[in-house]
Design a protein around this motif. Structure first.
Motif, PDB file in Angstrom:
ATOM      1  N   GLY A   1       0.823  -1.202   0.000  1.00  0.00           N
ATOM      2  CA  GLY A   1       0.000   0.000   0.000  1.00  0.00           C
ATOM      3  C   GLY A   1       0.862   1.257   0.000  1.00  0.00           C
ATOM      4  O   GLY A   1       1.791   1.390  -0.791  1.00  0.00           O
ATOM      5  N   SER A   2       0.573   2.150   0.931  1.00  0.00           N
ATOM      6  CA  SER A   2       1.311   3.414   0.998  1.00  0.00           C
ATOM      7  C   SER A   2       2.552   3.314   1.894  1.00  0.00           C
ATOM      8  O   SER A   2       3.261   4.305   2.078  1.00  0.00           O
ATOM      9  N   ARG A   3       2.812   2.142   2.414  1.00  0.00           N
ATOM     10  CA  ARG A   3       3.970   1.985   3.301  1.00  0.00           C
ATOM     11  C   ARG A   3       5.267   2.156   2.520  1.00  0.00           C
ATOM     12  O   ARG A   3       5.402   1.672   1.401  1.00  0.00           O
ATOM     13  N   GLU A   4       6.240   2.815   3.114  1.00  0.00           N
ATOM     14  CA  GLU A   4       7.536   3.037   2.464  1.00  0.00           C
ATOM     15  C   GLU A   4       8.478   1.892   2.832  1.00  0.00           C
ATOM     16  O   GLU A   4       9.385   2.035   3.645  1.00  0.00           O
ATOM     17  N   VAL A   5       8.255   0.740   2.209  1.00  0.00           N
ATOM     18  CA  VAL A   5       9.085  -0.432   2.470  1.00  0.00           C
ATOM     19  C   VAL A   5       9.347  -1.143   1.151  1.00  0.00           C
ATOM     20  O   VAL A   5       8.477  -1.217   0.281  1.00  0.00           O
ATOM     21  N   ASP A   6      10.572  -1.635   0.976  1.00  0.00           N
ATOM     22  CA  ASP A   6      10.957  -2.373  -0.217  1.00  0.00           C
ATOM     23  C   ASP A   6      11.422  -3.767   0.184  1.00  0.00           C
ATOM     24  O   ASP A   6      12.212  -3.924   1.128  1.00  0.00           O
ATOM     25  N   PHE A   7      10.956  -4.771  -0.544  1.00  0.00           N
ATOM     26  CA  PHE A   7      11.343  -6.160  -0.319  1.00  0.00           C
ATOM     27  C   PHE A   7      12.155  -6.647  -1.513  1.00  0.00           C
ATOM     28  O   PHE A   7      11.737  -6.460  -2.664  1.00  0.00           O
ATOM     29  N   SER A   8      13.279  -7.296  -1.274  1.00  0.00           N
ATOM     30  CA  SER A   8      14.085  -7.844  -2.366  1.00  0.00           C
ATOM     31  C   SER A   8      14.761  -9.131  -1.907  1.00  0.00           C
ATOM     32  O   SER A   8      14.765  -9.471  -0.722  1.00  0.00           O
ATOM     33  N   VAL A   9      15.348  -9.838  -2.880  1.00  0.00           N
ATOM     34  CA  VAL A   9      15.948 -11.150  -2.634  1.00  0.00           C
ATOM     35  C   VAL A   9      17.359 -11.172  -3.199  1.00  0.00           C
ATOM     36  O   VAL A   9      17.629 -10.593  -4.260  1.00  0.00           O
ATOM     37  N   VAL A  10      18.254 -11.851  -2.498  1.00  0.00           N
ATOM     38  CA  VAL A  10      19.615 -12.086  -2.971  1.00  0.00           C
ATOM     39  C   VAL A  10      19.789 -13.591  -3.134  1.00  0.00           C
ATOM     40  O   VAL A  10      19.533 -14.360  -2.208  1.00  0.00           O
ATOM     41  N   ARG A  11      20.177 -14.022  -4.328  1.00  0.00           N
ATOM     42  CA  ARG A  11      20.301 -15.463  -4.620  1.00  0.00           C
ATOM     43  C   ARG A  11      21.744 -15.806  -4.958  1.00  0.00           C
ATOM     44  O   ARG A  11      22.332 -15.222  -5.869  1.00  0.00           O
ATOM     45  N   TYR A  12      22.302 -16.753  -4.224  1.00  0.00           N
ATOM     46  CA  TYR A  12      23.626 -17.267  -4.589  1.00  0.00           C
ATOM     47  C   TYR A  12      23.758 -18.710  -4.124  1.00  0.00           C
ATOM     48  O   TYR A  12      22.904 -19.231  -3.399  1.00  0.00           O
ATOM     49  N   GLY A  13      24.826 -19.390  -4.546  1.00  0.00           N
ATOM     50  CA  GLY A  13      25.016 -20.806  -4.253  1.00  0.00           C
ATOM     51  C   GLY A  13      25.687 -21.038  -2.914  1.00  0.00           C
ATOM     52  O   GLY A  13      25.684 -20.168  -2.028  1.00  0.00           O
ATOM     53  N   ASN A  14      26.294 -22.218  -2.788  1.00  0.00           N
ATOM     54  CA  ASN A  14      26.950 -22.577  -1.537  1.00  0.00           C
ATOM     55  C   ASN A  14      28.141 -21.659  -1.263  1.00  0.00           C
ATOM     56  O   ASN A  14      28.956 -21.402  -2.141  1.00  0.00           O
ATOM     57  N   VAL A  15      28.235 -21.188  -0.036  1.00  0.00           N
ATOM     58  CA  VAL A  15      29.346 -20.312   0.344  1.00  0.00           C
ATOM     59  C   VAL A  15      30.595 -21.154   0.571  1.00  0.00           C
ATOM     60  O   VAL A  15      30.554 -22.214   1.199  1.00  0.00           O
ATOM     61  N   MET A  16      31.710 -20.677   0.065  1.00  0.00           N
ATOM     62  CA  MET A  16      32.971 -21.415   0.174  1.00  0.00           C
ATOM     63  C   MET A  16      33.323 -21.684   1.633  1.00  0.00           C
ATOM     64  O   MET A  16      33.432 -20.760   2.439  1.00  0.00           O
ATOM     65  N   GLY A  17      33.498 -22.958   1.966  1.00  0.00           N
ATOM     66  CA  GLY A  17      33.908 -23.326   3.323  1.00  0.00           C
ATOM     67  C   GLY A  17      32.796 -23.369   4.340  1.00  0.00           C
ATOM     68  O   GLY A  17      33.057 -23.585   5.522  1.00  0.00           O
TER      69      GLY A  17
END
Length: 339
Positions: free
Chosen positions: A159-175
Motif C-alpha cells: 500500500g502506501s507503506r515506504e518499504v521495499d522487499f528484495s531477494v539475494v540469490r547465490y550458491g553454496n558459500v565457500m567453506g
C-alpha cells in the motif's frame, strides 16, 4: 544505509549472520541497534561473549525466537528499520525426510517476515535465497522458491507503506558448514575423496561476497528484484585435486535431490533478467516502478533471449592453484596440500 539506524537479522548466529553483523559494526558506526533473532540460546551466548561482539554489546540485542512464531517476530521487529532474513532449514536430505518442518520454517517463516515488516514500519527487507530455488528438484529448493515469491509479492501489498522487499540469490558459500571443501579437508588424511560425478560443477562465492550483495541490495533495491552475482565456477574434481592430488577419488554417484550443475537463472528467466554490470537482476512479474527508469538509473540492459546462468556453462573458472589460495584465505590459513 545512512537512514537505517536499527536492523534485525533472522538466523543471526549463523555463518552469514555473524559476518554480516561484523561488517555493520565495522563499516557503519552510525547503526544504533542490531537485533540477533535466532533459536539457539547457546549460540547466542557464545556469540555475545566473543570479544569482537562483546565490545559492541550496547548496540546488540539478542532475541530467542523462531521465524515460525509470527507474534514473537513482530515483537522483535518493533522499532526496526531493516530486516535481513537469513534463517532457513537448509539440509536437503533432512528436508526430504521432514517436509512439513522445512515448509513451516522456509515458507511460513517468510510470510511471518513479510507481515512483521508491514505491521512494524520496516523500511527495507532483504531475504537470502539459493541456487536450488531455480528450477527446484528437491523440497528445500521448492520451499525457497516459495519464499522468494512471497518476498517479491510483498511489494504488491504494501500500500502506501515506504518499504521495499528484495531477494539475494547465490550458491553454496565457500567453506560453509556441510559444504564440499571442509568435507574433503577432513577426508584428505585418509587418502580417499569420494566424488559424486567427475563432471559436477559449482559456483564459487565467499562469505564476504555474500555480505557485499546484501549490502548492495539494502542500498539499491527498488523492490521486487532478485539479485544474482557474477561469480566463477569450479569443478568438484579440481577441488579434490587442489586439496589432495594423489588421493583415491572413487565415483559414488549423484545423491537424490542433487544437481550436476548449479543454476541461478533459468532460460525462462531470461525474458525478465537484466545485466546490471556487477550483478544480474531478475525482475518481478508484477512491477511497481518503471523498467525504463531502472535501465537508465543502473545503466542496465536485458540479457539475450535464451540466456541461462549455469555453473557448467559459465565462462569464468577457478583454477586448482586459485582454489588453494582461496582455501587459505577464506577457509583455513594453515591449509597445506596433502601429497
Amino acid at each position: 544505509m545512512k537512514e537505517l539506524k536499527s536492523i534485525l537479522v533472522t538466523g543471526g548466529t549463523g555463518s552469514f549472520g555473524k559476518q554480516f553483523i561484523r561488517r555493520i559494526l565495522n563499516d557503519y558506526p552510525s547503526m544504533e541497534r542490531i537485533v540477533i533473532f535466532s533459536r539457539d540460546e547457546l549460540k547466542q551466548f557464545e556469540m555475545a561473549n566473543m570479544p569482537e561482539f562483546k565490545k559492541h554489546e550496547s548496540k546488540l540485542r539478542f532475541f530467542i525466537g523462531n521465524v515460525r512464531d509470527g507474534e514473537r517476530l513482530k515483537r522483535a521487529c518493533e522499532g526496526v528499520d531493516a530486516i535481513i532474513h537469513a534463517a532457513a532449514l537448509k539440509q536437503v536430505p533432512a528436508a526430504e525426510y521432514n517436509p512439513m518442518e522445512c515448509i513451516k520454517t522456509n515458507v511460513f517463516g517468510a510470510e511471518n517476515v513479510v507481515n512483521a515488516a508491514l505491521d512494524c514500519g520496516v523500511k527495507k527487507v532483504v531475504a537470502l535465497s539459493t541456487d536450488k530455488a531455480a528450477a527446484p528438484i528437491n523440497l528445500y529448493g521448492a520451499t525457497k522458491l516459495c519464499s522468494d515469491k512471497l518476498i517479491v509479492a510483498a511489494n504488491n501489498m504494501k500500500g502506501s507503506r515506504e518499504v521495499d522487499f528484495s531477494v539475494v540469490r547465490y550458491g553454496n558459500v565457500m567453506g560453509s558448514r556441510g559444504s564440499v571443501i571442509p568435507f574433503f579437508m577432513k577426508r584428505a588424511s585418509q587418502g580417499n575423496l569420494p566424488i559424486t560425478d567427475t563432471d559436477m560443477t559449482r559456483f564459487n562465492i565467499t562469505l564476504d561476497q555474500g555480505v557485499d550483495m546484501v549490502l548492495y541490495a539494502l542500498e539499491n533495491a527498488w523492490g521486487g528484484e532478485i539479485f544474482v552475482p557474477k561469480i566463477p565456477s569450479y569443478k568438484i574434481l579440481d577441488v579434490a585435486n587442489a586439496i589432495a592430488p594423489n588421493a583415491e577419488k572413487p565415483v559414488i554417484g549423484i545423491r537424490p535431490g542433487e544437481k550436476l550443475h548449479e543454476e541461478m537463472i533459468t532460460e525462462t528467466d531470461s525474458f525478465s533478467t537484466l545485466d546490471c554490470g556487477k550483478y544480474y537482476v531478475i525482475l518481478p512479474s508484477v512491477l511497481t516502478w518503471s523498467v525504463d527508469d531502472y535501465l537508465k538509473h543502473f545503466d542496465a540492459k536485458y540479457v539475450d533471449k535464451g540466456f541461462k546462468y549455469n555453473s557448467g556453462t559459465n565462462t569464468d573458472w577457478v583454477t586448482i592453484e586459485e582454489l588453494r589460495e582461496l582455501i587459505k584465505t577464506h577457509v583455513d590459513p594453515s591449509f597445506k596440500v596433502i601429497e
